[in-house]
Write a protein that holds these residues in place. Structure first.
Motif, short mmCIF file in Angstrom:
data_model
loop_
_atom_site.label_atom_id
_atom_site.label_comp_id
_atom_site.label_asym_id
_atom_site.label_seq_id
_atom_site.Cartn_x
_atom_site.Cartn_y
_atom_site.Cartn_z
N LEU A 186 36.81 45.51 47.72
CA LEU A 186 35.85 46.18 46.64
C LEU A 186 35.20 48.23 47.00
O LEU A 186 35.62 48.77 46.18
CB LEU A 186 33.68 45.51 47.01
CG LEU A 186 33.94 44.24 45.00
CD1 LEU A 186 33.17 43.40 45.94
CD2 LEU A 186 35.16 44.15 44.27
N GLN A 221 32.23 43.32 37.39
CA GLN A 221 33.59 43.64 37.91
C GLN A 221 34.03 41.98 37.39
O GLN A 221 35.88 42.04 36.91
CB GLN A 221 34.37 43.31 38.96
CG GLN A 221 33.73 44.70 39.66
CD GLN A 221 33.88 45.71 39.32
OE1 GLN A 221 34.60 45.83 38.98
NE2 GLN A 221 32.99 46.62 39.61
N THR A 277 36.61 44.70 31.63
CA THR A 277 35.63 44.07 32.84
C THR A 277 33.55 44.77 32.08
O THR A 277 33.95 45.22 31.57
CB THR A 277 35.28 44.59 34.26
OG1 THR A 277 35.04 45.86 34.15
CG2 THR A 277 36.45 44.32 34.61
N SER A 310 31.86 45.43 33.93
CA SER A 310 31.70 46.91 34.06
C SER A 310 32.11 48.26 33.69
O SER A 310 31.32 48.92 33.41
CB SER A 310 31.83 46.96 35.25
OG SER A 310 31.64 48.02 36.51
N THR A 320 31.15 51.17 43.12
CA THR A 320 30.64 49.47 43.31
C THR A 320 29.66 49.05 44.13
O THR A 320 29.58 49.83 45.12
CB THR A 320 32.08 49.02 43.37
OG1 THR A 320 32.90 49.44 44.38
CG2 THR A 320 33.46 48.95 42.18
#
Length: 297
Positions: free
Chosen positions: A14, A105, A114, A116, A163
């Protein structure tokens, strides 16, 4: 919501994904500018009465209006008294919390953004619109006070590409300014304790705001059948079932309960709540957000 298959990258990757996203913040800013411009061209600017220098409208005088506010020249042309209102121009502060956790995500289809990305796009476009209206905006993740200007927009764009390794995000309103406005953007599918605390903190400080829930359409419909492995985007939770379709009714009931809880939290605090799906128009979501935030002032 959990994915119907193990994520293509493990949790450790990530951070690498975040680095790749960080390189893409100029396109995000350009996309947000374009989205904001469509709203401005549609004439959805701020028109509120209050302190300012620009004339807006006349209205009939009401009991309690100071005599100094009456426009005697306009009133002299009729048998009634009129007050000259000016467009509201006092700068306000808006705090944005945008969930950047692993759960955000998720996308159920390669043709969909996504959660996000859609959250970041809406937050960036909203920041652009608010600053064009003279507002000061802060992104909670940056830990800085509300500011305005192109440099602040650039900082917000950079912050929105970060993130978080956690499965679900949690807002923190400890640094919010009294009597400001707040915008929380998330899927709100994780524990709600931190959210409830943040809203209570805001209410105690006279902060009005908005809860904007972002969901993938699969998280609404739960289209899964047969043997399915549900894995959280962070990899921390795994659940296998041979009859996923049997879970649909219970899942939908739980989701309806969560939405009702979010709506009640917002209503109790004098906030507004809405749910947006990533397959729906970003423009309509931005229009709702902008009007909701302006109405919260």
């Amino acid at each position: 919501m959990t994915s119907s298959r193990p994520p293509s990258t493990p949790q450790a990757d990530l951070r690498a994904l975040g680095s790749a996203l960080a390189a893409a913040w100029p396109p995000l800013q350009a996309e947000a500018e374009h989205l904001a411009r469509t709203l401005l061209l549609g004439g959805h600017g701020r028109r509120q009465s209050g302190r300012g220098d620009e004339f807006w409208q006349y209205r009939p005088a009401q009991a309690g209006d100071p005599a100094r506010d009456i426009d005697w020249r306009r009133s002299g042309r009729s048998d009634a008294h009129f007050v000259r209102e000016k467009e509201w121009q006092a700068a306000q502060s808006v705090h944005l919390w945008v969930d950047r956790s692993a759960a955000m995500q998720f996308s159920s289809d390669t043709g969909l953004p996504t959660k996000s990305h859609r959250a970041a796009l809406l937050a960036m476009a909203l920041s652009t619109l608010l600053m064009k209206g003279g507002e000061r905006v802060a992104l909670t993740a940056l830990g800085t006070p509300p500011r305005t200007g192109n440099l602040q927009l650039t900082r917000i764009a950079e912050g929105l590409t970060d993130t978080d390794d956690a499965d679900y995000g949690a807002p923190d309103a400890a640094t919010f300014l009294p009597h400001a406005r707040a915008v929380f953007v998330s899927d709100f599918l994780g524990p709600t304790d931190a959210l409830e605390t943040a809203i209570a903190t805001c209410a105690a400080r006279g902060i009005k705001g908005v809860l904007h829930q972002i969901l993938d359409p699969a998280e609404e419909a739960f289209p899964y059948q047969g043997r399915t492995i549900f894995t959280s985007m962070g990899g921390g939770v795994v659940h296998e079932t041979l009859r996923a379709g049997d879970l649909r009714a219970r899942y939908r009931d739980r989701l309806a309960e969560r939405k009702a809880h979010l709506s009640q939290l917002a209503q109790t605090a004098g906030w507004r709540y809405a749910c947006h799906h990533t397959d729906a128009s970003a423009q309509s979501a931005l229009l709702w957000l902008y009007q909701a935030v302006e109405g919260a002032g």
